[in-house]
Motif scaffolding. Structure first.
Motif, PDB file in Angstrom:
ATOM      1  N   SER A  64      54.078 -76.247-118.486  1.00 11.11           N
ATOM      2  CA  SER A  64      53.783 -77.583-117.973  1.00 11.11           C
ATOM      3  C   SER A  64      52.710 -77.498-116.902  1.00 11.11           C
ATOM      4  O   SER A  64      52.695 -76.576-116.082  1.00 11.11           O
ATOM      5  N   ASN A  65      51.790 -78.447-116.928  1.00  8.69           N
ATOM      6  CA  ASN A  65      50.687 -78.442-115.979  1.00  8.69           C
ATOM      7  C   ASN A  65      51.123 -79.044-114.652  1.00  8.69           C
ATOM      8  O   ASN A  65      51.648 -80.154-114.610  1.00  8.69           O
ATOM      9  N   GLU A  66      50.908 -78.302-113.572  1.00  8.87           N
ATOM     10  CA  GLU A  66      51.412 -78.720-112.270  1.00  8.87           C
ATOM     11  C   GLU A  66      50.450 -79.632-111.511  1.00  8.87           C
ATOM     12  O   GLU A  66      50.791 -80.161-110.472  1.00  8.87           O
ATOM     13  N   GLN A  67      49.241 -79.839-112.042  1.00  9.33           N
ATOM     14  CA  GLN A  67      48.273 -80.553-111.234  1.00  9.33           C
ATOM     15  C   GLN A  67      48.524 -82.064-111.174  1.00  9.33           C
ATOM     16  O   GLN A  67      47.847 -82.774-110.455  1.00  9.33           O
ATOM     17  N   ILE A  68      49.533 -82.565-111.898  1.00  8.74           N
ATOM     18  CA  ILE A  68      49.843 -83.990-111.832  1.00  8.74           C
ATOM     19  C   ILE A  68      51.084 -84.244-110.977  1.00  8.74           C
ATOM     20  O   ILE A  68      51.611 -85.342-110.961  1.00  8.74           O
ATOM     21  N   SER A  69      51.587 -83.216-110.282  1.00 11.98           N
ATOM     22  CA  SER A  69      52.815 -83.371-109.511  1.00 11.98           C
ATOM     23  C   SER A  69      52.629 -84.250-108.283  1.00 11.98           C
ATOM     24  O   SER A  69      53.594 -84.749-107.725  1.00 11.98           O
ATOM     25  N   ASP A  70      51.391 -84.455-107.838  1.00 11.92           N
ATOM     26  CA  ASP A  70      51.110 -85.242-106.638  1.00 11.92           C
ATOM     27  C   ASP A  70      49.832 -86.025-106.921  1.00 11.92           C
ATOM     28  O   ASP A  70      48.865 -85.483-107.446  1.00 11.92           O
ATOM     29  N   ASP A  71      49.830 -87.307-106.576  1.00 13.45           N
ATOM     30  CA  ASP A  71      48.648 -88.131-106.834  1.00 13.45           C
ATOM     31  C   ASP A  71      47.388 -87.531-106.216  1.00 13.45           C
ATOM     32  O   ASP A  71      46.290 -87.665-106.776  1.00 13.45           O
ATOM     33  N   PHE A  72      47.529 -86.876-105.080  1.00 12.33           N
ATOM     34  CA  PHE A  72      46.365 -86.282-104.435  1.00 12.33           C
ATOM     35  C   PHE A  72      45.719 -85.220-105.314  1.00 12.33           C
ATOM     36  O   PHE A  72      44.518 -85.000-105.251  1.00 12.33           O
ATOM     37  N   TYR A  73      46.529 -84.542-106.146  1.00  6.39           N
ATOM     38  CA  TYR A  73      46.020 -83.457-106.972  1.00  6.39           C
ATOM     39  C   TYR A  73      45.465 -83.936-108.315  1.00  6.39           C
ATOM     40  O   TYR A  73      44.950 -83.138-109.088  1.00  6.39           O
ATOM     41  N   LYS A  74      45.615 -85.212-108.617  1.00  2.00           N
ATOM     42  CA  LYS A  74      45.044 -85.712-109.867  1.00  2.00           C
ATOM     43  C   LYS A  74      43.517 -85.594-109.793  1.00  2.00           C
ATOM     44  O   LYS A  74      42.896 -86.148-108.899  1.00  2.00           O
ATOM     45  N   PRO A  75      42.911 -84.868-110.723  1.00  2.00           N
ATOM     46  CA  PRO A  75      41.485 -84.564-110.581  1.00  2.00           C
ATOM     47  C   PRO A  75      40.586 -85.785-110.737  1.00  2.00           C
ATOM     48  O   PRO A  75      40.769 -86.608-111.620  1.00  2.00           O
ATOM     49  N   LYS A  76      39.636 -85.896-109.830  1.00  2.00           N
ATOM     50  CA  LYS A  76      38.532 -86.841-109.931  1.00  2.00           C
ATOM     51  C   LYS A  76      37.271 -86.043-109.607  1.00  2.00           C
ATOM     52  O   LYS A  76      37.336 -84.864-109.241  1.00  2.00           O
ATOM     53  N   THR A  77      36.124 -86.660-109.735  1.00  2.11           N
ATOM     54  CA  THR A  77      34.881 -85.934-109.447  1.00  2.11           C
ATOM     55  C   THR A  77      34.109 -86.543-108.280  1.00  2.11           C
ATOM     56  O   THR A  77      32.929 -86.252-108.095  1.00  2.11           O
ATOM     57  N   GLY A  78      34.782 -87.378-107.498  1.00  7.54           N
ATOM     58  CA  GLY A  78      34.127 -87.938-106.325  1.00  7.54           C
ATOM     59  C   GLY A  78      35.110 -88.680-105.450  1.00  7.54           C
ATOM     60  O   GLY A  78      36.169 -89.129-105.911  1.00  7.54           O
ATOM     61  N   ALA A  79      34.785 -88.782-104.172  1.00  6.66           N
ATOM     62  CA  ALA A  79      35.612 -89.533-103.233  1.00  6.66           C
ATOM     63  C   ALA A  79      34.770 -89.962-102.043  1.00  6.66           C
ATOM     64  O   ALA A  79      33.821 -89.268-101.654  1.00  6.66           O
ATOM     65  N   THR A  80      35.106 -91.099-101.467  1.00  2.00           N
ATOM     66  CA  THR A  80      34.488 -91.571-100.225  1.00  2.00           C
ATOM     67  C   THR A  80      35.588 -92.036 -99.279  1.00  2.00           C
ATOM     68  O   THR A  80      36.691 -92.394 -99.709  1.00  2.00           O
ATOM     69  N   ALA A  81      35.274 -92.026 -97.992  1.00  2.00           N
ATOM     70  CA  ALA A  81      36.162 -92.606 -96.978  1.00  2.00           C
ATOM     71  C   ALA A  81      35.301 -93.127 -95.842  1.00  2.00           C
ATOM     72  O   ALA A  81      34.480 -92.380 -95.283  1.00  2.00           O
ATOM     73  N   ASP A  82      35.442 -94.405 -95.532  1.00  2.00           N
ATOM     74  CA  ASP A  82      34.732 -94.962 -94.381  1.00  2.00           C
ATOM     75  C   ASP A  82      35.233 -94.309 -93.097  1.00  2.00           C
ATOM     76  O   ASP A  82      36.413 -93.960 -92.986  1.00  2.00           O
ATOM     77  N   ILE A  83      34.338 -94.154 -92.133  1.00  2.00           N
ATOM     78  CA  ILE A  83      34.761 -93.730 -90.806  1.00  2.00           C
ATOM     79  C   ILE A  83      35.521 -94.906 -90.210  1.00  2.00           C
ATOM     80  O   ILE A  83      34.941 -95.981 -89.997  1.00  2.00           O
ATOM     81  N   PRO A  84      36.831 -94.768 -89.983  1.00  2.00           N
ATOM     82  CA  PRO A  84      37.630 -95.927 -89.533  1.00  2.00           C
ATOM     83  C   PRO A  84      37.104 -96.513 -88.225  1.00  2.00           C
ATOM     84  O   PRO A  84      36.715 -95.780 -87.307  1.00  2.00           O
ATOM     85  N   GLN A  85      37.100 -97.817 -88.126  1.00  2.00           N
ATOM     86  CA  GLN A  85      36.678 -98.526 -86.924  1.00  2.00           C
ATOM     87  C   GLN A  85      37.840 -99.379 -86.416  1.00  2.00           C
ATOM     88  O   GLN A  85      38.280-100.310 -87.088  1.00  2.00           O
ATOM     89  N   ALA A  86      38.333 -99.044 -85.270  1.00  2.00           N
ATOM     90  CA  ALA A  86      39.396 -99.852 -84.679  1.00  2.00           C
ATOM     91  C   ALA A  86      38.826-101.199 -84.241  1.00  2.00           C
ATOM     92  O   ALA A  86      37.657-101.302 -83.847  1.00  2.00           O
ATOM     93  N   VAL A  87      39.634-102.228 -84.330  1.00  2.00           N
ATOM     94  CA  VAL A  87      39.246-103.529 -83.785  1.00  2.00           C
ATOM     95  C   VAL A  87      39.399-103.436 -82.264  1.00  2.00           C
ATOM     96  O   VAL A  87      40.450-103.071 -81.747  1.00  2.00           O
ATOM     97  N   THR A  88      38.326-103.748 -81.542  1.00  2.00           N
ATOM     98  CA  THR A  88      38.327-103.595 -80.084  1.00  2.00           C
ATOM     99  C   THR A  88      38.062-104.925 -79.397  1.00  2.00           C
ATOM    100  O   THR A  88      37.694-105.910 -80.031  1.00  2.00           O
ATOM    101  N   LYS A  89      38.223-104.915 -78.092  1.00  2.00           N
ATOM    102  CA  LYS A  89      37.909-106.103 -77.299  1.00  2.00           C
ATOM    103  C   LYS A  89      37.288-105.653 -75.993  1.00  2.00           C
ATOM    104  O   LYS A  89      37.283-104.477 -75.644  1.00  2.00           O
ATOM    105  N   GLY A  90      36.798-106.596 -75.279  1.00  2.00           N
ATOM    106  CA  GLY A  90      36.062-106.272 -74.056  1.00  2.00           C
ATOM    107  C   GLY A  90      34.577-106.237 -74.348  1.00  2.00           C
ATOM    108  O   GLY A  90      34.140-106.016 -75.480  1.00  2.00           O
TER     109      GLY A  90
END
Length: 601
Positions: A64-90
């Motif tokens: 049995s193939n173990e690479q599907i045991s966790d969604d993070f390990y499901k193979p893709k060929t690209g990913a992005t993540a925005d640099i998080p920006q907190a909502v601020t005041k002042g």
């Protein structure tokens, strides 16, 4: 009335012994039956041979193939993540009103060149410049070449970041002036194309870069490695995510061209052990001759190789570090026809830090490669095979960036996009363990008469060291799928495929039948864990319709291309391949599979 003469009955088996007696019997009109003659006490020189019954070898079962045991390990060929920006005041946006987590967007890349979110970032940059007192720096990216830390030289992958800063707080484009965010806007990413089908046999080192962003949390305080000359360091990890280019690192350029630059990654691939190990390092700031440079090892990792992917765990070197102190998990893959490059992602267990990476190895002339999988398609209109993306699991078929599960599905239909769907039919003649093949159509959702037709094959190659070396003929039996098109059109239904393989002599002979009629014979030479050769019709051609008398139903082919491989875990328990070509206005595209035959017990 004349009496009819008696017929003399001969049994040639005993002719030598009975010759004198037979002459006498015939002269007197006598008749002999074998039963009337005393049998000689000699051994029969031609005994009846009972054929040995053979069946499919079912001893080699796919794990049995173990690479599907966790969604993070499901193979893709690209990913992005925005640099998080907190909502601020002042006025200066230094007080956090709403924290932000990391949001990861994964996808299948179609090319490696473009920065995936550049257009979105550019539009936001222009919006900031249009505001009163608008003040935004030029957009920077990890491969603009402005200094030594921002140079990438890859053929199949890309990784890094793209960002800009604002002099004052950043205005949220979606809500106008209602929310004011941190002074930094950007994202990190990785991309890869052409997943590898072959890898180097020996232990190999890859070297490259990595980039990261953290989440934005109000409880964070200034980090010692984010206190350099760059103004965006003042609130890194608090009002916006701390990200790699904001760290105090040696960027090179006008200040120094010495030392190590930026954020570097190292991967050591040991295929004999089936693991990838390595490290992620930050190379500290230095000037002039860089006589003293702090090398900060942030993480080490170990991952298991699964086909042309790897998955495992990341270990923080300093567990007390407020940004880099969390362990995590890592997933990545090999790219390029020879496994020249690596790319992928990692994530802290508490999701406080997300990283991307890329690396490449030195390619050596004459290096020994192992083909690890086959994944091909052939368009009905063409006479050449094309590679399909595959990530070491032949039960997954990828069409147009969509994953299609073949494990328990003989026929399946999947929407590819707003305009197209795919209909897939897999061969189920055998209990295939390491092989899948069949046909699929890409059909217009608005007009089902508009479609493209393909045959496909996917197989997990057996390690070359597990091929037999003795001088014996091994039989394989199976089936095949294919089309003939042009002057004559034909699609296979009832098929058989039979092969005889001699691994010592490195030869393969095979026959394909359709509707109990001989279609093609093939001959191939074994090379490593695969084979390459030619196929042709028999001398009398191939009668596509055995009931038809018309010449239109008969085709002739020769010098067709044959390519394939041996599949299995413990040994070459299955084989498969493709055959294609054209002659006299007719084209053929076909794929075949067969299982090793063993004596029935």
């Amino acid at each position: 009335m004349e009496r009819p003469s008696k017929k003399c009955v001969f049994n040639l088996k005993y002719l030598t012994f009975l010759f004198p007696t037979l002459l006498t019997a015939c002269s007197s009109g006598g008749s002999f039956d074998v039963a009337d003659v005393e049998k000689p006490s000699v051994q029969d020189s031609n005994p009846v041979v009972t054929p040995i019954k053979k069946i499919d070898d079912s001893s080699d079962v796919k794990k049995s193939n173990e690479q599907i045991s966790d969604d993070f390990y499901k193979p893709k060929t690209g990913a992005t993540a925005d640099i998080p920006q907190a909502v601020t005041k002042g006025m200066w946006g230094n007080t956090v009103d709403e924290e932000k987590e990391i949001v990861i967007d994964e996808f299948f890349a179609t090319d490696r060149n473009d920065n995936p979110k550049h257009d979105e970032l550019q539009a936001d940059h222009d919006y900031q410049m249009g505001k009163p007192f608008g003040n935004a720096t030029v957009i920077q990216h990890s491969n603009d070449g402005l200094n030594e830390s921002k140079k990438r030289n890859y053929q199949f992958t890309n990784n890094g970041f793209e960002f800009y800063e604002t002099g004052l707080a950043h205005h949220d484009k979606t809500t106008g002036n209602k929310a004011i965010k941190g002074k930094l806007k950007g994202y990190i990413f990785y991309k890869g194309v052409n997943p590898s089908a072959s890898l180097v046999k020996k232990e190999t080192e890859y070297n490259g870069e990595w980039a990261f962003t953290t989440d934005a949390k109000s409880t964070r305080t200034k980090h010692k490695d984010f206190s350099g000359e760059n103004p965006m360091n003042d609130i890194a990890g608090k009002t916006h995510g701390a990200f790699s280019y904001a760290e105090s690192i040696n960027k090179g350029g006008a200040i120094t061209d010495k030392g190590k630059f930026g954020h570097t990654s190292k991967f050591v691939v040991d295929r004999e052990k089936g693991i990838v190990t390595g490290e992620f390092v930050a190379n500290g700031y230095c000037s002039r001759d860089c006589a003293v440079q702090e090398i900060r090892k942030r993480y080490t990792f170990e991952a298991k190789i699964v086909g042309n992917r790897f998955q495992g765990n990341v270990t923080a070197v300093d567990g007390e570090d407020t940004l880099f102190g969390q362990n995590g998990k890592i997933e990545g893959g090999f790219y390029g026809d020879k496994g020249q490059e690596i790319a992928g992602k990692f994530l802290a267990n508490d999701k406080s830090l997300f990283g991307v990476f890329g690396a490449k190895r030195e390619v050596v002339n004459g290096e020994e490669l192992d083909t690890i999988l086959d994944s091909v398609k052939i368009n009905k209109k063409m006479t050449a095979s094309q590679n399909l993306d595959n990530f070491g699991d032949i039960t997954k078929l990828y069409i147009g960036g969509k994953e299609i599960d073949l494990l328990n599905n003989e026929n399946v239909s999947v929407e590819l996009n707003e305009k197209e769907k795919a209909n897939v039919r897999t061969d189920k003649e055998k209990n295939w363990q390491f092989l899948r093949f069949g046909q699929f159509d890409v059909v217009s959702k608005t007009n089902e008469k508009e479609f493209e037709k393909f045959v496909f094959l996917q197989g997990e190659r057996v390690d070359s060291s597990k091929l037999p070396t003795d001088d014996k003929t091994v039989e394989y039996a199976g089936s095949w799928n294919g089309f003939v098109s042009g002057k004559t059109n034909f699609e296979t239904t009832k098929t058989k495929a039979n092969f005889k393989v001699n691994f010592a002599e490195k030869t393969l002979k095979g026959t394909l039948q359709a509707d109990d009629v001989n279609a093609l014979s093939m001959s191939a030479k074994i090379e490593g864990n695969g084979f390459i050769g030619t196929a042709k019709t028999f001398d009398n051609g191939w009668k596509l319709d055995s009931k038809a008398n018309s010449d239109r139903s008969e085709v002739h082919f020769d010098n067709l291309t044959v390519k394939g491989g041996f599949y299995g875990n413990a040994g070459p328990s299955e084989l498969g391949g493709a055959v294609y070509g054209e002659k006299d206005g007719n084209k053929i595209q076909a794929v075949f599979g067969a299982k090793r035959q063993v004596e029935a017990k």
